[in-house]
Design an enzyme around this catalytic site. Structure first.
Site, mmCIF file in Angstrom:
data_model
loop_
_atom_site.group_PDB
_atom_site.id
_atom_site.type_symbol
_atom_site.label_atom_id
_atom_site.label_comp_id
_atom_site.label_asym_id
_atom_site.label_seq_id
_atom_site.Cartn_x
_atom_site.Cartn_y
_atom_site.Cartn_z
ATOM 1 N N LYS A 177 0.856 -1.188 0.000
ATOM 2 C CA LYS A 177 0.000 0.000 0.000
ATOM 3 C C LYS A 177 0.897 1.244 0.000
ATOM 4 C CE LYS A 177 -1.719 2.818 2.944
ATOM 5 N NZ LYS A 177 -1.700 4.079 2.160
ATOM 6 N N GLY A 228 7.532 4.838 7.401
ATOM 7 C CA GLY A 228 6.759 6.072 7.512
ATOM 8 C C GLY A 228 7.013 6.736 8.852
ATOM 9 N N SER A 229 5.997 7.443 9.296
ATOM 10 C CA SER A 229 6.176 8.283 10.489
ATOM 11 C C SER A 229 6.087 7.457 11.765
ATOM 12 C CB SER A 229 5.101 9.361 10.491
ATOM 13 O OG SER A 229 3.829 8.752 10.601
ATOM 14 N N GLY A 233 3.613 4.454 12.870
ATOM 15 C CA GLY A 233 4.312 3.243 13.337
ATOM 16 C C GLY A 233 3.767 2.753 14.669
ATOM 17 N N GLU A 250 10.243 0.992 9.979
ATOM 18 C CA GLU A 250 11.308 1.963 9.661
ATOM 19 C C GLU A 250 10.690 3.338 9.805
ATOM 20 O OE1 GLU A 250 14.289 1.154 9.188
ATOM 21 O OE2 GLU A 250 14.312 -0.890 8.431
ATOM 22 N N CYS A 284 14.790 9.888 5.532
ATOM 23 C CA CYS A 284 14.614 9.519 6.944
ATOM 24 C C CYS A 284 15.953 9.575 7.670
ATOM 25 C CB CYS A 284 13.992 8.145 7.041
ATOM 26 S SG CYS A 284 14.830 6.925 6.047
ATOM 27 N N GLU A 381 12.010 16.303 13.766
ATOM 28 C CA GLU A 381 12.380 15.936 12.400
ATOM 29 C C GLU A 381 11.676 16.884 11.431
ATOM 30 O OE1 GLU A 381 10.635 12.424 10.692
ATOM 31 O OE2 GLU A 381 12.498 11.921 9.679
HETATM 32 P P1 NAD Z 1 3.019 8.467 7.227
HETATM 33 O O1 NAD Z 1 3.336 7.630 8.403
HETATM 34 O O2 NAD Z 1 1.991 9.511 7.373
HETATM 35 O O3 NAD Z 1 2.512 7.572 6.012
HETATM 36 C C1 NAD Z 1 3.235 6.429 5.594
HETATM 37 C C2 NAD Z 1 2.262 5.367 5.141
HETATM 38 O O4 NAD Z 1 1.509 4.900 6.256
HETATM 39 C C3 NAD Z 1 1.238 5.842 4.124
HETATM 40 O O5 NAD Z 1 1.050 4.807 3.192
HETATM 41 C C4 NAD Z 1 0.000 6.074 4.957
HETATM 42 O O6 NAD Z 1 -1.210 5.992 4.235
HETATM 43 C C5 NAD Z 1 0.112 4.965 5.982
HETATM 44 N N1 NAD Z 1 -0.538 5.218 7.257
HETATM 45 C C6 NAD Z 1 -0.720 6.392 7.885
HETATM 46 N N2 NAD Z 1 -1.300 6.211 9.071
HETATM 47 C C7 NAD Z 1 -1.482 4.872 9.212
HETATM 48 C C8 NAD Z 1 -2.005 4.051 10.243
HETATM 49 N N3 NAD Z 1 -2.476 4.561 11.379
HETATM 50 N N4 NAD Z 1 -2.014 2.703 10.055
HETATM 51 C C9 NAD Z 1 -1.526 2.161 8.924
HETATM 52 N N5 NAD Z 1 -1.023 2.898 7.912
HETATM 53 C C10 NAD Z 1 -0.995 4.236 8.055
HETATM 54 O O7 NAD Z 1 4.440 9.001 6.779
HETATM 55 P P2 NAD Z 1 4.809 9.935 5.579
HETATM 56 O O8 NAD Z 1 4.381 11.313 5.964
HETATM 57 O O9 NAD Z 1 4.307 9.341 4.333
HETATM 58 O O10 NAD Z 1 6.420 9.816 5.557
HETATM 59 C C11 NAD Z 1 7.260 10.652 6.270
HETATM 60 C C12 NAD Z 1 7.835 9.954 7.464
HETATM 61 O O11 NAD Z 1 8.364 8.673 7.105
HETATM 62 C C13 NAD Z 1 9.005 10.694 8.066
HETATM 63 O O12 NAD Z 1 8.854 10.688 9.465
HETATM 64 C C14 NAD Z 1 10.221 9.878 7.677
HETATM 65 O O13 NAD Z 1 11.318 9.990 8.513
HETATM 66 C C15 NAD Z 1 9.669 8.504 7.658
HETATM 67 N N6 NAD Z 1 10.463 7.632 6.787
HETATM 68 C C16 NAD Z 1 11.254 6.690 7.364
HETATM 69 C C17 NAD Z 1 12.066 5.887 6.592
HETATM 70 C C18 NAD Z 1 12.938 4.835 7.206
HETATM 71 O O14 NAD Z 1 13.394 3.940 6.500
HETATM 72 N N7 NAD Z 1 13.196 4.864 8.482
HETATM 73 C C19 NAD Z 1 12.048 6.021 5.208
HETATM 74 C C20 NAD Z 1 11.207 6.978 4.643
HETATM 75 C C21 NAD Z 1 10.408 7.786 5.452
#
Ligand code: NAD
Length: 478
Positions: A177, A228-229, A233, A250, A284, A381
């Site tokens: 997704k 993601g965030s 997470g 991650e 990230c 961040e």
């Molecule tokens: P986000 O967490 O808002 O979204 C990421 C994904 O998660 C999207 O597909 C979103 O639809 C989904 N999502 C959101 N809330 C959810 C929930 N409650 N349950 C399940 N899925 C959900 O993050 P973003 O704004 O897309 O990305 C930015 C963040 O990601 C930054 O904090 C960045 O540091 C982090 N990031 C980390 C890495 C790593 O490898 N550590 C890599 C890239 C980005």
């Protein structure tokens, strides 16, 4: 120069479910961040689509996991070939929806494919603990089952490929997704996958956060691999609890880089600059807090300014552009807010770059100094093209300041003396500590965060084995 109307897609790729390409009546608009125009209207998958995909994945798991490793690896290489044949189209989609320059988009895909190629040659042997007259004890690695791969918007295809690779090799079908902000290239990747993989082995469903939540709670899904965030997470970790899903998380980082007082400033300046500002600062494990000895602060600021002045910001489709826009408006406003707040608190913006006139979430390259560690631009961040320079006088103090964060993804130490740098690196709380670089990720080395930056690792044999469960066979003899 192309105009924005030339780049709107006539048709968007579909969902991939059980080997078929599926359209939906509900659609979701995707915005091109360089033009603020609608790039495509993509399918918005429902819970029913998820049910169909999970059923297809569970059916596919039987046949896919029954193949031996070598056969799965051979098919993985066919998938790599298929994606390579289409890399120009995919890179263009990444640029259109994510904003990064075209060469960087192609580089992102290439990097993901190199990881898959490596996984296609990994050995996952049965480990024999004892083979005696009394007993045989073997450790087998069995596929974890169906994986939900949920990705962010900064590297849409790299993150998807990092999840698809281990799934293919270990025999665990995956449902990807993508972020609702950057689903187009990933949906297209899913379509290409259907041309070489059995139905149900790799499926892509686009949708919003609620679809991610439905994946995290679905009893038919055995593992979540999430990028993601931190906010999402932690939500996924709770949602996955009742069905005890395996998790790889991650999450974010607020990486510190510590420059020691023996550096050749000119020699490290490019590494510092691109460590913080590649991908428009949306990395990230990017360098987000730069700690410099007080007496070197002017030299480092001058060297970073000289590089920043050469960086062309613009639409990633255009020749010569080195940095694109921030990927979305919310993030753009967040980054702008961090900078405005830091300036109000007395920070000095010592370089502010040019941005193109007209629409687009373009944020100038912004180099800032004269702020305290607790200013949110430094303590949180910020994820944008901004690099705060913080000064220090004492090495013990700066190590404590670098570690004073709930996050611990990466960190770096910069020095002409590797053993001195090692002494500092050993004291930093991070999943990776780089010396004279930031960040360096290759698929033979594990990558993951400590503290609240995540759980588990991706990449390398460690990341691949995270898509398996251990199964022991123990025979009593004699
Ligand atoms: P986000 O967490 O808002 O979204 C990421 C994904 O998660 C999207 O597909 C979103 O639809 C989904 N999502 C959101 N809330 C959810 C929930 N409650 N349950 C399940 N899925 C959900 O993050 P973003 O704004 O897309 O990305 C930015 C963040 O990601 C930054 O904090 C960045 O540091 C982090 N990031 C980390 C890495 C790593 O490898 N550590 C890599 C890239 C980005």
């Amino acid at each position: 120069m192309s105009t924005s109307t030339e780049v709107v897609l006539d048709s968007a790729p579909g969902l991939t479910i059980d080997g078929k390409i599926v359209s939906t009546s509900a659609r979701r608009a995707v915005i091109n961040p360089a033009t603020e125009q609608v790039l495509a209207e993509v399918p918005d998958a429902t819970v029913e689509h998820l049910e169909q995909a999970v059923s297809a994945a569970r059916r596919a798991a039987k046949g896919w996991s029954a193949k031996d490793l070598a056969e799965r690896q051979q098919i993985t290489l066919s998938f790599v070939d298929k994606v390579r044949e289409n890399i120009d189209e995919l890179a263009r989609l990444v640029t259109l929806e994510q904003g990064k320059p075209l060469d960087k988009a192609a580089g992102e895909i290439d990097s993901g494919l190199r990881a898959l190629t490596r996984y296609a040659s990994l050995d996952i042997p049965v480990e024999v603990i004892r083979d005696t007259n009394d007993e045989l004890v073997e450790i087998h690695r069995v596929p974890v089952g169906v994986v939900g791969g949920i990705t962010a918007w900064n590297y849409p295809l790299l993150l998807a490929l990092w999840k698809i690779g281990p799934s293919l090799v270990t025999g665990s079908p995956v449902i990807i997704k993508p972020s609702p902000l950057t689903p187009v290239a990933t949906l297209r990747l899913g379509e290409l996958a259907q041309e070489v993989l059995p139905p149900g082995v790799v499926q892509v469903l686009s949708g919003g956060d609620s679809l991610g939540k439905a994946i995290s709670t679905h009893p038919g899904i055995n593992k979540i691999s999430f990028t993601g965030s931190e906010r999402a997470g932690t939500s996924i970790m709770s949602a996955a609890g009742p069905t005890l899903k395996r998790l790889t998380l991650e999450l974010g980082g607020n990486d510190a880089g510590i420059v020691l007082d023996d550096v050749d400033v000119q020699a490290i300046a490019s590494g510092l600059y691109w460590g913080g500002l590649s991908n428009c600062g949306q990395v990230c494990a990017g360098l987000k807090r730069l700690y410099v000895p007080r007496r070197l602060a002017d030299d480092v600021a001058d060297a970073l300014t000289a590089i920043a002045a050469t960086v062309t910001v613009g639409n990633g489709l255009h020749d010569g552009v080195m940095m694109g826009p921030i990927q979305n408006e919310v993030q753009y406003r967040k980054v702008k807010g961090y900078v405005d707040d830091a300036v109000q608190r007395g920070a000095d913006v010592y370089f502010r770059g040019e941005i193109p006139d007209g629409p687009g979430y373009f944020h100038p390259v912004t180099l800032v100094r004269g702020l305290a560690d607790d200013v949110p631009l430094a303590s949180e961040e910020q994820f944008g093209p901004v690099l705060p320079l913080l000064t220090y006088d004492d090495i013990d103090d700066v190590v404590a300041r670098a570690n004073n964060s709930p996050l611990g993804l990466g960190a770096s130490v910069w020095s002409s003396d590797e053993s001195r740098a090692r002494g500092v690196a050993d004291r930093l709380e991070a999943g990776s500590v780089w010396i004279n670089n930031h960040p360096v990720l290759t698929s033979d080395v594990p990558f993951g965060g400590v503290k609240q930056s995540g759980l588990g690792v991706e990449q390398s044999i460690y990341g691949v084995l995270a898509y398996t469960d251990i199964k022991v066979i123990r025979a009593t003899r004699g």
